[in-house]
Design a protein around this motif. Sequence first.
Motif, PDB file in Angstrom:
ATOM      1  N   GLU A 510      -1.468   2.790 -48.463  1.00  0.00           N
ATOM      2  CA  GLU A 510      -0.641   3.930 -48.864  1.00  0.00           C
ATOM      3  C   GLU A 510      -0.207   3.807 -50.327  1.00  0.00           C
ATOM      4  O   GLU A 510      -0.206   4.790 -51.078  1.00  0.00           O
ATOM      5  N   THR A 511       0.151   2.575 -50.732  1.00  0.00           N
ATOM      6  CA  THR A 511       0.527   2.364 -52.140  1.00  0.00           C
ATOM      7  C   THR A 511      -0.647   2.640 -53.073  1.00  0.00           C
ATOM      8  O   THR A 511      -0.485   3.246 -54.147  1.00  0.00           O
ATOM      9  N   ALA A 512      -1.843   2.189 -52.682  1.00  0.00           N
ATOM     10  CA  ALA A 512      -3.030   2.445 -53.499  1.00  0.00           C
ATOM     11  C   ALA A 512      -3.321   3.934 -53.596  1.00  0.00           C
ATOM     12  O   ALA A 512      -3.741   4.436 -54.653  1.00  0.00           O
ATOM     13  N   ARG A 513      -3.101   4.634 -52.535  1.00  0.00           N
ATOM     14  CA  ARG A 513      -3.314   6.079 -52.577  1.00  0.00           C
ATOM     15  C   ARG A 513      -2.336   6.750 -53.548  1.00  0.00           C
ATOM     16  O   ARG A 513      -2.710   7.650 -54.313  1.00  0.00           O
ATOM     17  N   ILE A 514      -1.081   6.274 -53.541  1.00  0.00           N
ATOM     18  CA  ILE A 514      -0.090   6.836 -54.473  1.00  0.00           C
ATOM     19  C   ILE A 514      -0.473   6.520 -55.918  1.00  0.00           C
ATOM     20  O   ILE A 514      -0.412   7.382 -56.810  1.00  0.00           O
ATOM     21  N   GLU A 515      -0.892   5.259 -56.171  1.00  0.00           N
ATOM     22  CA  GLU A 515      -1.293   4.881 -57.525  1.00  0.00           C
ATOM     23  C   GLU A 515      -2.539   5.634 -57.963  1.00  0.00           C
ATOM     24  O   GLU A 515      -2.673   6.003 -59.138  1.00  0.00           O
ATOM     25  N   ALA A 516      -3.445   5.850 -57.047  1.00  0.00           N
ATOM     26  CA  ALA A 516      -4.648   6.615 -57.391  1.00  0.00           C
ATOM     27  C   ALA A 516      -4.294   8.052 -57.750  1.00  0.00           C
ATOM     28  O   ALA A 516      -4.888   8.644 -58.666  1.00  0.00           O
ATOM     29  N   ASN A 517      -3.323   8.600 -57.056  1.00  0.00           N
ATOM     30  CA  ASN A 517      -2.883   9.954 -57.403  1.00  0.00           C
ATOM     31  C   ASN A 517      -2.236   9.997 -58.786  1.00  0.00           C
ATOM     32  O   ASN A 517      -2.323  11.003 -59.494  1.00  0.00           O
ATOM     33  N   LYS A 518      -1.595   8.882 -59.166  1.00  0.00           N
ATOM     34  CA  LYS A 518      -1.005   8.834 -60.508  1.00  0.00           C
ATOM     35  C   LYS A 518      -2.075   8.827 -61.591  1.00  0.00           C
ATOM     36  O   LYS A 518      -1.841   9.293 -62.705  1.00  0.00           O
ATOM     37  N   GLN A 519      -3.234   8.266 -61.300  1.00  0.00           N
ATOM     38  CA  GLN A 519      -4.297   8.169 -62.292  1.00  0.00           C
ATOM     39  C   GLN A 519      -5.089   9.457 -62.449  1.00  0.00           C
ATOM     40  O   GLN A 519      -5.963   9.533 -63.318  1.00  0.00           O
ATOM     41  N   VAL A 520      -4.792  10.430 -61.680  1.00  0.00           N
ATOM     42  CA  VAL A 520      -5.534  11.687 -61.765  1.00  0.00           C
ATOM     43  C   VAL A 520      -5.162  12.392 -63.066  1.00  0.00           C
ATOM     44  O   VAL A 520      -3.992  12.461 -63.447  1.00  0.00           O
ATOM     45  N   ARG A 521      -6.172  12.926 -63.802  1.00  0.00           N
ATOM     46  CA  ARG A 521      -5.970  13.676 -65.037  1.00  0.00           C
ATOM     47  C   ARG A 521      -6.367  15.130 -64.803  1.00  0.00           C
ATOM     48  O   ARG A 521      -7.326  15.423 -64.090  1.00  0.00           O
ATOM     49  N   TYR A 522      -5.606  15.996 -65.457  1.00  0.00           N
ATOM     50  CA  TYR A 522      -5.859  17.426 -65.336  1.00  0.00           C
ATOM     51  C   TYR A 522      -6.057  18.005 -66.730  1.00  0.00           C
ATOM     52  O   TYR A 522      -5.336  17.662 -67.670  1.00  0.00           O
ATOM     53  N   LEU A 523      -7.037  18.863 -66.874  1.00  0.00           N
ATOM     54  CA  LEU A 523      -7.285  19.561 -68.136  1.00  0.00           C
ATOM     55  C   LEU A 523      -6.678  20.951 -68.024  1.00  0.00           C
ATOM     56  O   LEU A 523      -7.164  21.794 -67.256  1.00  0.00           O
ATOM     57  N   SER A 524      -5.620  21.168 -68.791  1.00  0.00           N
ATOM     58  CA  SER A 524      -4.929  22.461 -68.776  1.00  0.00           C
ATOM     59  C   SER A 524      -5.339  23.242 -70.013  1.00  0.00           C
ATOM     60  O   SER A 524      -5.180  22.767 -71.148  1.00  0.00           O
ATOM     61  N   LEU A 525      -5.884  24.420 -69.805  1.00  0.00           N
ATOM     62  CA  LEU A 525      -6.381  25.256 -70.892  1.00  0.00           C
ATOM     63  C   LEU A 525      -5.235  26.089 -71.450  1.00  0.00           C
ATOM     64  O   LEU A 525      -4.653  26.922 -70.747  1.00  0.00           O
ATOM     65  N   GLY A 526      -4.892  25.849 -72.729  1.00  0.00           N
ATOM     66  CA  GLY A 526      -3.807  26.600 -73.356  1.00  0.00           C
ATOM     67  C   GLY A 526      -4.275  27.890 -73.991  1.00  0.00           C
ATOM     68  O   GLY A 526      -3.638  28.932 -73.860  1.00  0.00           O
ATOM     69  N   VAL A 527      -5.393  27.838 -74.721  1.00  0.00           N
ATOM     70  CA  VAL A 527      -5.968  29.013 -75.388  1.00  0.00           C
ATOM     71  C   VAL A 527      -7.393  29.162 -74.884  1.00  0.00           C
ATOM     72  O   VAL A 527      -8.237  28.285 -75.115  1.00  0.00           O
ATOM     73  N   SER A 528      -7.667  30.250 -74.223  1.00  0.00           N
ATOM     74  CA  SER A 528      -9.003  30.492 -73.675  1.00  0.00           C
ATOM     75  C   SER A 528      -9.930  31.016 -74.762  1.00  0.00           C
ATOM     76  O   SER A 528      -9.492  31.683 -75.713  1.00  0.00           O
ATOM     77  N   PRO A 529     -11.232  30.756 -74.662  1.00  0.00           N
ATOM     78  CA  PRO A 529     -12.185  31.262 -75.659  1.00  0.00           C
ATOM     79  C   PRO A 529     -12.287  32.787 -75.594  1.00  0.00           C
ATOM     80  O   PRO A 529     -12.442  33.367 -74.516  1.00  0.00           O
ATOM     81  N   VAL A 530     -12.185  33.428 -76.749  1.00  0.00           N
ATOM     82  CA  VAL A 530     -12.288  34.886 -76.862  1.00  0.00           C
ATOM     83  C   VAL A 530     -13.301  35.187 -77.957  1.00  0.00           C
ATOM     84  O   VAL A 530     -13.270  34.584 -79.041  1.00  0.00           O
ATOM     85  N   ALA A 531     -14.201  36.140 -77.706  1.00  0.00           N
ATOM     86  CA  ALA A 531     -15.250  36.472 -78.668  1.00  0.00           C
ATOM     87  C   ALA A 531     -14.648  37.168 -79.884  1.00  0.00           C
ATOM     88  O   ALA A 531     -13.902  38.143 -79.745  1.00  0.00           O
ATOM     89  N   PRO A 532     -14.933  36.719 -81.112  1.00  0.00           N
ATOM     90  CA  PRO A 532     -14.420  37.396 -82.312  1.00  0.00           C
ATOM     91  C   PRO A 532     -15.230  38.650 -82.615  1.00  0.00           C
ATOM     92  O   PRO A 532     -16.415  38.757 -82.267  1.00  0.00           O
ATOM     93  N   ASP A 533     -14.587  39.620 -83.275  1.00  0.00           N
ATOM     94  CA  ASP A 533     -15.279  40.852 -83.642  1.00  0.00           C
ATOM     95  C   ASP A 533     -15.674  40.884 -85.110  1.00  0.00           C
ATOM     96  O   ASP A 533     -16.337  41.828 -85.554  1.00  0.00           O
TER      97      ASP A 533
END
Length: 571
Positions: A510-533
Amino acid sequence: MGVKARKFRIRRSLAATLGAGGATETEAGREEQAAPARPRRPAGGGAGAERPERPVRPVNAAAPEALSPEEAGESDAAREIEAIKAEGLTGRQLRMARRLAERHGLKPVSDLDAVRLLRRKGIDPFRTSNLLELVPPDPRVQEPEPAAEAPTPALRRSSEPVKVPGPDKLPATRRAPKPPSPQIMSEEERAREILQMQRDLMRRRRRRMFLLAVRLFFFVIVPTLITGFYYYRIATPMYATKAEFVIQKAESQLGPNMGGGLFAGTSFATSQDSITVQSYLQSREAMERLDREHDFKAHFQQPFIDPIQRLAPDASNEDAYRLYRRVVKVGYDPSEGIIKLEVAAADPQTSVEFARALISYAEEQVDALTKRLREDQMKGAREAFREAEQKMVAAQKRVVELQQKRGVLSADLEVSARMQQISSFEVELKNKKLQLAAMLDNPRPNPTKVELMRKEIQRLEELIAEMRRGLTEGSAKTESLAKVSGELMIAKAELETRQMLLSQALQQLETARIEANKQVRYLSLGVSPVAPDEPTYPRKFENTLLAFLIFAGIYLMISLTASILREQVAG
């Protein structure tokens, strides 16, 4: 103590006065009388000591009107000597004047005459520079022999040495400057020469300015114009798509005093992951994957792209990677933890496609960064739990086998039951013994009953002894109860140990599962790609101005280097 030089006036000779202006001797006498008499100083006193005035005898006004040249010279010399006497010179000054006159080749008859002769030659006998000439000359310096009558300084020949005091206040010998050229230029000729020199200077200046303008034109202006023509007319417009994302980690459920990190929840906690993702997006691996999945090379090999930005049809991976580094720019802001991505392409849709593909690659890379760590942690915990569970099951099976084999469910219960039976038999044995004793107390007991009672007592004793032997000693068919009880106790103790280890393994899992969850990384997109005109590159004016500054700087450095080398070679 320095000698203070007095002011004096050299009087014209009487003969010169008579010849020039026709003045009479009476007027000369009146002029001599009009001159104020100066106080004389004592010979042995200082420069500022006062001496009593001496009466000055007036010049004889009744001189004859016509005198011979010899008589006129003697009369003029007498008047000059009288005037010198009236100055009140000290004996030291007179001696110095005599020595100075002898050094100039004069032959005075007295000290006053030495002063007169020196003044006639235009030499101030009491001037400091003239006094320095009295210092003995250096024997290494050759002096010219004094003439009988030294010429005046204005009439010296140019080749004759002149003695002047040197910088160390000692006499030195130098040559007098040559007289100027006898050719004298008129004002018109001088103006013509000056005008000619000015014209030459202006001509040289114009020629140098023209050469400078030509060099600047060919080495700075022409390259700048070529660069500007390329950016304004030839360069293919590129459309850049921008995106921003941040890498985050799961927040810890523990407090700061229970193992929470100091930088947990800040950008520093994921700085290594962000730098790793940035390096991956700028690597050859990302370029090759983008080319396999989205035809990166084929897009920049299209014929409408200008030759400088176009990728050759047979381009190698190195050429494509250099182009990839130029069109894909990845930046990382450590203060905010934001990764900025900019992708340029020949059309807006392709740039958006490339940007989204690179973001997906970055997300996969983020997952892969901690996947192995999480798997290793969970793998060890799972293996430990599985092993503990297997050993616990084996211990349980051994306990069951012992119970089935020995026919004893519980050794403790079996021992307690045996002990109860033995206790009951012992109580019965005691009763039988009491009854036998009561029979024997009878004077005439019944022998049959006594014999029967004794046999019952004997049987009870044998039964109790056999039951006690069954507790510690085994038989051919059965094992002793003590051995069976010991085996069951060992098996149960091992079972309890395995159960405890199993519970610990479960907690570690159970402790290893908690530590493994701590090591999870998430990529959060702040500015999405938009085509320039509108096209983003090239920046025409900025690039042209930068090219001008670069060419000007290169020309300036080359010019300075050439000038320095020219001076070194010429020197």
